[in-house]
Scaffold this motif. Structure first.
Motif, short mmCIF file in Angstrom:
data_model
loop_
_atom_site.label_atom_id
_atom_site.label_comp_id
_atom_site.label_asym_id
_atom_site.label_seq_id
_atom_site.Cartn_x
_atom_site.Cartn_y
_atom_site.Cartn_z
N GLY A 15 0.83 -1.19 0.00
CA GLY A 15 0.00 0.00 0.00
C GLY A 15 0.86 1.25 0.00
O GLY A 15 2.04 1.20 0.32
N LEU A 16 0.26 2.36 -0.36
CA LEU A 16 0.97 3.63 -0.38
C LEU A 16 0.97 4.23 1.03
O LEU A 16 -0.05 4.19 1.72
N ASN A 17 2.10 4.77 1.40
CA ASN A 17 2.24 5.45 2.70
C ASN A 17 1.78 4.59 3.87
O ASN A 17 1.13 5.08 4.79
N ASP A 18 2.11 3.30 3.83
CA ASP A 18 1.68 2.40 4.91
C ASP A 18 2.75 2.17 5.97
O ASP A 18 2.50 1.54 6.98
N LYS A 19 3.95 2.73 5.76
CA LYS A 19 5.01 2.63 6.77
C LYS A 19 4.91 3.83 7.69
O LYS A 19 4.82 4.97 7.24
N ARG A 20 4.93 3.59 8.97
CA ARG A 20 4.73 4.67 9.94
C ARG A 20 5.92 4.77 10.88
O ARG A 20 6.45 3.77 11.34
N CYS A 21 6.33 5.98 11.15
CA CYS A 21 7.37 6.26 12.14
C CYS A 21 6.81 7.26 13.13
O CYS A 21 6.34 8.33 12.75
N MET A 22 6.87 6.91 14.40
CA MET A 22 6.49 7.82 15.46
C MET A 22 7.72 8.07 16.30
O MET A 22 8.33 7.13 16.80
N LEU A 23 8.15 9.32 16.38
CA LEU A 23 9.29 9.69 17.20
C LEU A 23 8.79 10.32 18.49
O LEU A 23 7.93 11.21 18.45
N GLU A 24 9.29 9.83 19.59
CA GLU A 24 8.99 10.43 20.89
C GLU A 24 10.30 10.93 21.47
O GLU A 24 11.22 10.15 21.71
N VAL A 25 10.39 12.23 21.67
CA VAL A 25 11.63 12.84 22.14
C VAL A 25 11.41 13.34 23.56
O VAL A 25 10.42 14.00 23.85
N ARG A 26 12.37 13.02 24.40
CA ARG A 26 12.33 13.45 25.79
C ARG A 26 13.39 14.54 25.99
O ARG A 26 14.57 14.29 25.80
N LEU A 27 12.90 15.72 26.34
CA LEU A 27 13.79 16.83 26.63
C LEU A 27 13.98 16.93 28.14
O LEU A 27 13.05 16.65 28.90
N ALA A 28 15.14 17.33 28.56
CA ALA A 28 15.44 17.43 29.99
C ALA A 28 14.46 18.39 30.67
O ALA A 28 14.33 19.54 30.26
N GLY A 29 13.74 17.89 31.67
CA GLY A 29 12.83 18.72 32.45
C GLY A 29 11.53 19.07 31.77
O GLY A 29 10.81 19.95 32.26
N MET A 30 11.18 18.42 30.65
CA MET A 30 9.95 18.76 29.93
C MET A 30 9.17 17.49 29.61
O MET A 30 9.69 16.38 29.69
N LYS A 31 7.92 17.68 29.20
CA LYS A 31 7.10 16.56 28.76
C LYS A 31 7.61 16.07 27.41
O LYS A 31 8.19 16.84 26.64
N PRO A 32 7.37 14.79 27.09
CA PRO A 32 7.82 14.27 25.79
C PRO A 32 7.08 14.92 24.63
O PRO A 32 5.95 15.37 24.77
N ILE A 33 7.74 14.95 23.49
CA ILE A 33 7.17 15.47 22.25
C ILE A 33 7.01 14.30 21.30
O ILE A 33 7.96 13.54 21.09
N GLY A 34 5.84 14.13 20.70
CA GLY A 34 5.60 13.04 19.76
C GLY A 34 5.30 13.56 18.36
O GLY A 34 4.54 14.51 18.19
N ILE A 35 5.92 12.94 17.38
CA ILE A 35 5.74 13.31 15.96
C ILE A 35 5.51 12.02 15.17
O ILE A 35 6.21 11.03 15.39
N THR A 36 4.58 12.04 14.24
CA THR A 36 4.29 10.88 13.41
C THR A 36 4.43 11.24 11.94
O THR A 36 4.06 12.33 11.52
N SER A 37 4.96 10.28 11.16
CA SER A 37 5.09 10.47 9.72
C SER A 37 4.80 9.15 9.01
O SER A 37 5.19 8.09 9.50
N HIS A 38 4.10 9.22 7.88
CA HIS A 38 3.82 8.05 7.04
C HIS A 38 4.55 8.21 5.71
O HIS A 38 4.65 9.32 5.19
N ALA A 39 5.03 7.10 5.16
CA ALA A 39 5.71 7.12 3.86
C ALA A 39 5.69 5.72 3.26
O ALA A 39 5.15 4.79 3.85
#
Length: 104
Positions: free
Chosen positions: A52-76
């Motif tokens: 299928g098209l764009n069926d691969k998913r990557c979700m990045l969760e980044v933890r910064l010192a002293g902050m809540k995590p940041i989540g980003i998702t991308s399909h390709a």
């Protein structure tokens, strides 16, 4: 900065895939490395064995010192492209968030 990989049952993370992804993430996020404690990379294949098209998913969760995590998702079409897209989105988010903190 620690980089941790997680995959679903449809993805096998070989060393041939893992090594270039670590290099890509490390290089692209190097200017934020003093603030990032950990990057979690979640790879999945939304369609499983089917093509299928764009069926691969990557979700990045980044933890910064002293902050809540940041989540980003991308399909390709490939996991490499999905990680690249997620890293690009993440850099934009980090620039915005850290820029606001500097101005505060």
């Amino acid at each position: 900065m620690t980089i941790q990989f997680n995959t679903d049952n449809n993805v096998t993370l070989s060393e041939e895939l893992r090594t270039p992804l670590i290099s890509l993430i490390s290089e692209e996020l190097s200017r934020f490395s003093h603030q990032i404690t950990r990057v979690e990379v979640h790879l999945s294949d939304d369609n499983g064995d089917k093509e299928g098209l764009n069926d691969k998913r990557c979700m990045l969760e980044v933890r910064l010192a002293g902050m809540k995590p940041i989540g980003i998702t991308s399909h390709a079409n490939t996991h490499e492209q999905a990680v690249g897209g997620a890293v690009d989105k993440l850099k934009t988010s980090l620039d915005t968030i850290l820029g606001r903190l500097r101005n505060y």
